[in-house]
Design a protein around this motif. Structure first.
Motif, PDB file in Angstrom:
ATOM      1  N   LEU A   5     -33.360  13.074  41.047  1.00 57.16           N
ATOM      2  CA  LEU A   5     -34.052  13.061  42.327  1.00 57.16           C
ATOM      3  C   LEU A   5     -33.180  12.327  43.340  1.00 57.16           C
ATOM      4  N   ARG A   6     -33.409  12.595  44.624  1.00 53.27           N
ATOM      5  CA  ARG A   6     -32.707  11.854  45.674  1.00 53.27           C
ATOM      6  C   ARG A   6     -33.664  11.604  46.839  1.00 53.27           C
ATOM      7  N   TYR A   7     -33.556  10.400  47.431  1.00 53.45           N
ATOM      8  CA  TYR A   7     -34.398  10.055  48.572  1.00 53.45           C
ATOM      9  C   TYR A   7     -33.578   9.295  49.605  1.00 53.45           C
ATOM     10  N   ASP A   8     -33.826   9.615  50.888  1.00 53.34           N
ATOM     11  CA  ASP A   8     -33.257   8.806  51.973  1.00 53.34           C
ATOM     12  C   ASP A   8     -34.348   8.297  52.925  1.00 53.34           C
ATOM     13  N   MET A   9     -35.535   8.848  52.851  1.00 53.46           N
ATOM     14  CA  MET A   9     -36.724   8.431  53.597  1.00 53.46           C
ATOM     15  C   MET A   9     -36.623   8.662  55.105  1.00 53.46           C
ATOM     16  N   TYR A  22     -42.803   6.706  50.965  1.00 58.50           N
ATOM     17  CA  TYR A  22     -42.407   5.714  49.965  1.00 58.50           C
ATOM     18  C   TYR A  22     -43.295   5.795  48.726  1.00 58.50           C
ATOM     19  N   ARG A  23     -44.605   5.944  48.936  1.00 63.77           N
ATOM     20  CA  ARG A  23     -45.507   6.066  47.793  1.00 63.77           C
ATOM     21  C   ARG A  23     -45.181   7.312  46.981  1.00 63.77           C
ATOM     22  N   ALA A  24     -44.906   8.434  47.651  1.00 62.59           N
ATOM     23  CA  ALA A  24     -44.583   9.675  46.944  1.00 62.59           C
ATOM     24  C   ALA A  24     -43.284   9.534  46.156  1.00 62.59           C
ATOM     25  N   GLY A 302     -38.458  14.272  55.796  1.00 65.16           N
ATOM     26  CA  GLY A 302     -39.866  13.919  55.958  1.00 65.16           C
ATOM     27  C   GLY A 302     -40.825  14.985  55.490  1.00 65.16           C
ATOM     28  N   LEU A 303     -40.420  15.744  54.476  1.00 66.66           N
ATOM     29  CA  LEU A 303     -41.262  16.820  53.954  1.00 66.66           C
ATOM     30  C   LEU A 303     -42.611  16.288  53.495  1.00 66.66           C
ATOM     31  N   ASP A 304     -43.679  17.017  53.813  1.00 67.00           N
ATOM     32  CA  ASP A 304     -45.029  16.666  53.383  1.00 67.00           C
ATOM     33  C   ASP A 304     -45.029  16.465  51.868  1.00 67.00           C
ATOM     34  N   PRO A 305     -45.455  15.300  51.372  1.00 61.54           N
ATOM     35  CA  PRO A 305     -45.443  15.070  49.928  1.00 61.54           C
ATOM     36  C   PRO A 305     -46.165  16.139  49.122  1.00 61.54           C
TER      37      PRO A 305
END
Length: 334
Positions: A5-9, A22-24, A302-305
């Protein structure tokens, strides 16, 4: 084969709010851990207009609290913007919290406003980085050492002897050469740089490096109806890929896998952006074969969780079991 997985928020005004993102991310990391995924990549930038994650180490701590086996890879951790002693402490604590599951790619940084924000001279970033890496190595012995004319000590010692696993990051020929001559493993911004790195590493007398895994798409989304979902995804993908392409100009040199896109058709034509059915996803991943790396940038732009979860769950139900049966990926844990 690695599954990550990858996240930049980073989230534009039309994207999901940051508390939800962040919660997702934490909940998706826990899901990926149970599925047998290998790593969660967490990115870092500072002062970005739309909330790019500035504190990947804090997010890593939250992920570790929700997981048991998955690695967290800070990529890249902009080491030039951190106090070296505090960085050594924070990473040592993360190594203890996770029992050795923290990994990071050391980035030099390239955005001028970030250096201005922290009162650092961007023209001295190479010397700052070299000093920081030397300090980390000394600090993680757990023994006293000389730093800026005084004797200091960093505790606790990391779980791993010598400290967390370190890669050197970069998107230029010079970064590949530096990593090779210093004997670091290398995580390039573009795969072509790895050949330069390997040649220089051999010249420097170091053993062969870890193999560079063949990358999958920059964005992969599994859908039971791609034509239905493309219009929902496109604004987020376009925002993210255009942002990265614009920021890349601040480097002056180097390459990334992101290019500007001005229309849905342009996005759909990009070879590294894939919105596919489960069968198409299976064929794509199987075609990559062993020694490859598939990373879901699950909340890109910022995709909808909920929209993000639909893809991950469909992958987990319709694609992952087939890859397990083929022996390409690990079976779910437990």
């Amino acid at each position: 084969m690695e599954l990550n997985l990858r996240y930049d928020m980073n989230s534009p005004p039309f994207g999901a709010p940051h508390p939800a993102l962040y919660r997702a991310a934490i909940e998706q990391a826990a899901w990926a851990d149970r599925q047998g995924f290998d790593q969660v990549f967490l990115a870092e930038h500072h002062g970005a207009e739309h909330g790019y994650c500035p504190s990947s180490m804090v997010l890593a701590g939250a992920v570790f609290g929700a997981t048991k086996d998955i690695l967290v890879h800070l990529s890249a951790l902009v080491v030039t913007l951190h106090d070296p002693l505090r960085l050594a402490e924070d990473l040592a604590v993360l190594d203890n919290i996770s029992n050795g599951r923290i990994v990071f790619t050391a980035g030099m940084g390239y955005r001028p406003h970030e250096f201005e924000m922290f009162g650092r001279d961007i023209t001295k970033r190479l010397s700052i980085m070299n000093n920081t890496m030397e300090t980390l190595a000394k600090a993680w012995t757990g023994e006293p050492f000389e730093y800026d004319g005084r004797t200091v000590r960093v505790t606790p010692k990391p779980v791993r002897p010598g400290g967390p696993k370190v890669y050197m990051g970069g998107s230029t020929d010079k970064s590949a050469i530096r990593a090779a001559k210093a004997g670091y493993q290398y995580f390039p911004g573009h795969p072509d740089l790895f050949e330069i790195y390997k040649a220089e590493r051999e010249k420097a007398g170091f053993p062969p490096p870890e193999q560079l895994l063949k990358p999958g798409p920059s964005f992969l989304y599994v859908s039971d109806d791609p034509d239905r979902d493309w219009p929902l995804l496109a604004p987020h993908i376009a925002y993210a890929t255009n942002t990265y392409a614009e920021w890349a100009k601040e480097r002056g040199t180097g390459e990334t896998r992101y290019a500007e896109a001005t229309s849905l058709d342009a996005l759909r034509a990009m070879p590294n952006i894939k919105v596919v059915t489960p069968d198409e996803c299976y064929a794509l991943i199987k075609g990559l074969g062993p020694d490859s790396q598939v990373t879901f940038h699950a909340l890109l732009g910022g995709l909808d969780p909920e929209l993000s979860w639909k893809s991950l769950r469909l992958f987990g139900e319709k694609v992952h079991p087939r890859l397990v049966a083929d022996g390409l990926v690990r079976a779910p844990r437990g």
